[in-house]
Motif scaffolding. Sequence first.
Motif, PDB file in Angstrom:
ATOM      1  N   LEU A  15      41.569  43.299  42.520  1.00 50.32           N
ATOM      2  CA  LEU A  15      42.338  43.833  41.277  1.00 50.32           C
ATOM      3  C   LEU A  15      41.974  45.092  40.718  1.00 50.32           C
ATOM      4  N   GLN A  16      40.477  45.361  40.951  1.00 56.91           N
ATOM      5  CA  GLN A  16      40.077  46.575  40.395  1.00 56.91           C
ATOM      6  C   GLN A  16      40.457  47.579  41.108  1.00 56.91           C
ATOM      7  N   ILE A  17      40.537  47.555  42.453  1.00 57.14           N
ATOM      8  CA  ILE A  17      41.071  48.838  43.691  1.00 57.14           C
ATOM      9  C   ILE A  17      42.456  48.897  43.568  1.00 57.14           C
ATOM     10  N   GLN A  18      43.361  47.765  43.134  1.00 57.95           N
ATOM     11  CA  GLN A  18      44.750  47.975  43.133  1.00 57.95           C
ATOM     12  C   GLN A  18      45.203  48.558  41.697  1.00 57.95           C
ATOM     13  N   GLY A  19      44.334  48.491  40.827  1.00 49.77           N
ATOM     14  CA  GLY A  19      44.517  49.114  39.359  1.00 49.77           C
ATOM     15  C   GLY A  19      45.162  48.394  38.412  1.00 49.77           C
ATOM     16  N   SER A  20      45.941  47.298  38.858  1.00 50.59           N
ATOM     17  CA  SER A  20      46.517  46.331  37.805  1.00 50.59           C
ATOM     18  C   SER A  20      46.905  45.101  38.527  1.00 50.59           C
ATOM     19  N   GLY A  21      47.408  44.031  37.874  1.00 50.28           N
ATOM     20  CA  GLY A  21      47.669  42.938  38.429  1.00 50.28           C
ATOM     21  C   GLY A  21      48.590  41.904  37.385  1.00 50.28           C
ATOM     22  N   ARG A  22      48.824  40.752  37.729  1.00 50.20           N
ATOM     23  CA  ARG A  22      49.518  39.547  37.046  1.00 50.20           C
ATOM     24  C   ARG A  22      48.398  38.349  37.034  1.00 50.20           C
ATOM     25  N   LEU A  23      48.130  37.819  36.065  1.00 52.25           N
ATOM     26  CA  LEU A  23      47.325  36.702  35.795  1.00 52.25           C
ATOM     27  C   LEU A  23      48.260  35.480  35.512  1.00 52.25           C
ATOM     28  N   ASN A  24      47.924  34.450  36.097  1.00 55.42           N
ATOM     29  CA  ASN A  24      48.332  33.163  35.440  1.00 55.42           C
ATOM     30  C   ASN A  24      47.392  32.410  34.845  1.00 55.42           C
ATOM     31  N   VAL A  25      47.340  32.780  33.587  1.00 56.16           N
ATOM     32  CA  VAL A  25      46.033  32.465  32.672  1.00 56.16           C
ATOM     33  C   VAL A  25      46.294  31.047  32.076  1.00 56.16           C
ATOM     34  N   SER A  26      45.110  30.144  32.455  1.00 56.26           N
ATOM     35  CA  SER A  26      44.939  28.937  31.753  1.00 56.26           C
ATOM     36  C   SER A  26      44.379  29.294  30.337  1.00 56.26           C
ATOM     37  N   GLU A  27      45.089  28.593  29.431  1.00 59.29           N
ATOM     38  CA  GLU A  27      44.407  28.880  27.946  1.00 59.29           C
ATOM     39  C   GLU A  27      43.779  27.828  27.762  1.00 59.29           C
ATOM     40  N   PRO A  28      42.801  27.779  26.579  1.00 58.87           N
ATOM     41  CA  PRO A  28      41.881  26.971  26.135  1.00 58.87           C
ATOM     42  C   PRO A  28      42.722  25.426  25.745  1.00 58.87           C
ATOM     43  N   ASP A  29      43.777  25.781  24.878  1.00 58.83           N
ATOM     44  CA  ASP A  29      44.341  24.326  24.802  1.00 58.83           C
ATOM     45  C   ASP A  29      45.636  23.841  25.946  1.00 58.83           C
ATOM     46  N   GLY A  30      44.952  24.322  27.167  1.00 62.60           N
ATOM     47  CA  GLY A  30      45.867  23.758  28.184  1.00 62.60           C
ATOM     48  C   GLY A  30      47.065  24.413  28.795  1.00 62.60           C
ATOM     49  N   THR A  33      50.065  54.389  53.621  1.00 60.60           N
ATOM     50  CA  THR A  33      49.545  53.133  53.214  1.00 60.60           C
ATOM     51  C   THR A  33      50.286  52.501  52.369  1.00 60.60           C
ATOM     52  N   GLY A  34      49.999  51.196  52.004  1.00 55.07           N
ATOM     53  CA  GLY A  34      50.701  50.457  51.083  1.00 55.07           C
ATOM     54  C   GLY A  34      49.715  49.930  49.941  1.00 55.07           C
ATOM     55  N   TYR A  35      50.241  49.584  48.705  1.00 58.06           N
ATOM     56  CA  TYR A  35      49.484  48.765  47.626  1.00 58.06           C
ATOM     57  C   TYR A  35      50.673  48.033  47.030  1.00 58.06           C
ATOM     58  N   TYR A  36      49.800  46.986  46.104  1.00 62.23           N
ATOM     59  CA  TYR A  36      50.643  46.084  45.580  1.00 62.23           C
ATOM     60  C   TYR A  36      50.006  45.651  44.370  1.00 62.23           C
ATOM     61  N   GLU A  37      50.774  44.711  43.454  1.00 65.72           N
ATOM     62  CA  GLU A  37      50.299  44.075  42.276  1.00 65.72           C
ATOM     63  C   GLU A  37      49.996  42.512  42.555  1.00 65.72           C
ATOM     64  N   PRO A  38      48.686  42.299  42.946  1.00 69.79           N
ATOM     65  CA  PRO A  38      48.163  40.912  42.833  1.00 69.79           C
ATOM     66  C   PRO A  38      48.438  39.795  41.778  1.00 69.79           C
ATOM     67  N   ILE A  39      48.932  38.717  42.425  1.00 70.28           N
ATOM     68  CA  ILE A  39      49.131  37.612  41.439  1.00 70.28           C
ATOM     69  C   ILE A  39      47.778  36.466  41.326  1.00 70.28           C
ATOM     70  N   LEU A  40      47.183  36.553  40.673  1.00 65.14           N
ATOM     71  CA  LEU A  40      45.755  35.609  40.574  1.00 65.14           C
ATOM     72  C   LEU A  40      45.981  34.595  39.408  1.00 65.14           C
ATOM     73  N   PRO A  41      45.158  33.444  39.808  1.00 62.76           N
ATOM     74  CA  PRO A  41      44.836  32.335  38.765  1.00 62.76           C
ATOM     75  C   PRO A  41      43.875  32.784  37.887  1.00 62.76           C
TER      76      PRO A  41
END
Length: 374
Positions: A194-209, A127-135
């Motif tokens: 994300l919890q099932i994959q075990g890790s991921g990358r987040l494109n995070v919006s910070e409070p300062d924009g 089977t396969g797994y990957y690292e999701p990138i999520l906003p």
Amino acid sequence: MAAWALIVGSLGACAIDPYPYPTPAPRAPAPLTDNDPLPPAQQRGKSRWTPVRWAELPGWGQDQLHEAWNAWVRGCERPVSGHTALCGEVRQLSIATPAEQQAWVVRRFQPYRVSEPDGSLSQGLLTGYYEPILPASRVPTATHRTPLYGPPDGLRPGQPWYSRQEIDTLPAARAALQGKAIAWLADPIDALILQIQGSGRLNVSEPDGSQRQVRVAFAAHNGHPYQSVGRWLLDQRAISEASWEAIKAWAARNPQRLNDMLWSNPRTVFFREEKLSELDARFGPRGAQGVPLTPGRSIAVDPQSIPYGTPVWLATQGPTLSQQKLVLAQDTGGAIVGAVRADLFTGWGGWTDPAYTTAAALKQPLQLWVLWPR
């Protein structure tokens, strides 16, 4: 970290080694000839290793071994017992020709066919797994309301904490997680993925924009057993196939039952945030071996069958992949159990990227041979 089976049940970067090369090992033995006796078979926990000749490996000599060499060099940061003395040679061969790399492997290693403990060659599964990138958002908003938490204080490995439903409903659980949110997602199913994959990358919006990309890595879980939401839906005949597309489509049609589906899996995963440097971004997350994963060349295995850090010859043929190639055993996962069982790390990306589409579709027969020092 391995994941897609849980729904139902090369990089070209130069690896930088900060340590000096060890003293060269003694001269390698000559390769075995067809007339030389093979070594005895080995019993390895949940598997049996039966020696074979190189000619028995399907596709041997046709793989671009240099594409696996970075994964091998990274694995040498934490080498498996019995391989340490060879790691200096692995590093030196990073700039060797493909023919030199192949000749070295043949001189230094003996291939063993991996089978069940009784020696039977039952069909394996890849089977396969990957690292999701999520906003994501650093703070909760009208659209981003699903938190990703760091571990709560007092969490003890092996002891059950609050279940997923209790985390969502009990004031005591909410209080224990106060201030532990790392970021917030818009879709609770994305959080589950994300919890099932075990890790991921987040494109995070910070409070300062501002925006930045960070990695979230597995830190702990709440001690409850994993239960498949896909299996839950299949058992109710709500869907006919356990794919994330089918699960998301069902959730969109049945928003009033979304929590029932999510709560059918009592396990929750907690994360830690990691900075993502330019070099880190060119590799995957660290697997169970403790080294960064390489797309297409790192696999998750059952460590009771194949030790972390072991080079493995993989052969599979199916609708998603038809490959015979060198990979490295560098990770594990909750559904990766047994002798001939592996999860291929396909890389990182979003819902339309090849890393996701390959991982989502990959479920096909598998054969494995470990390469062990002579």
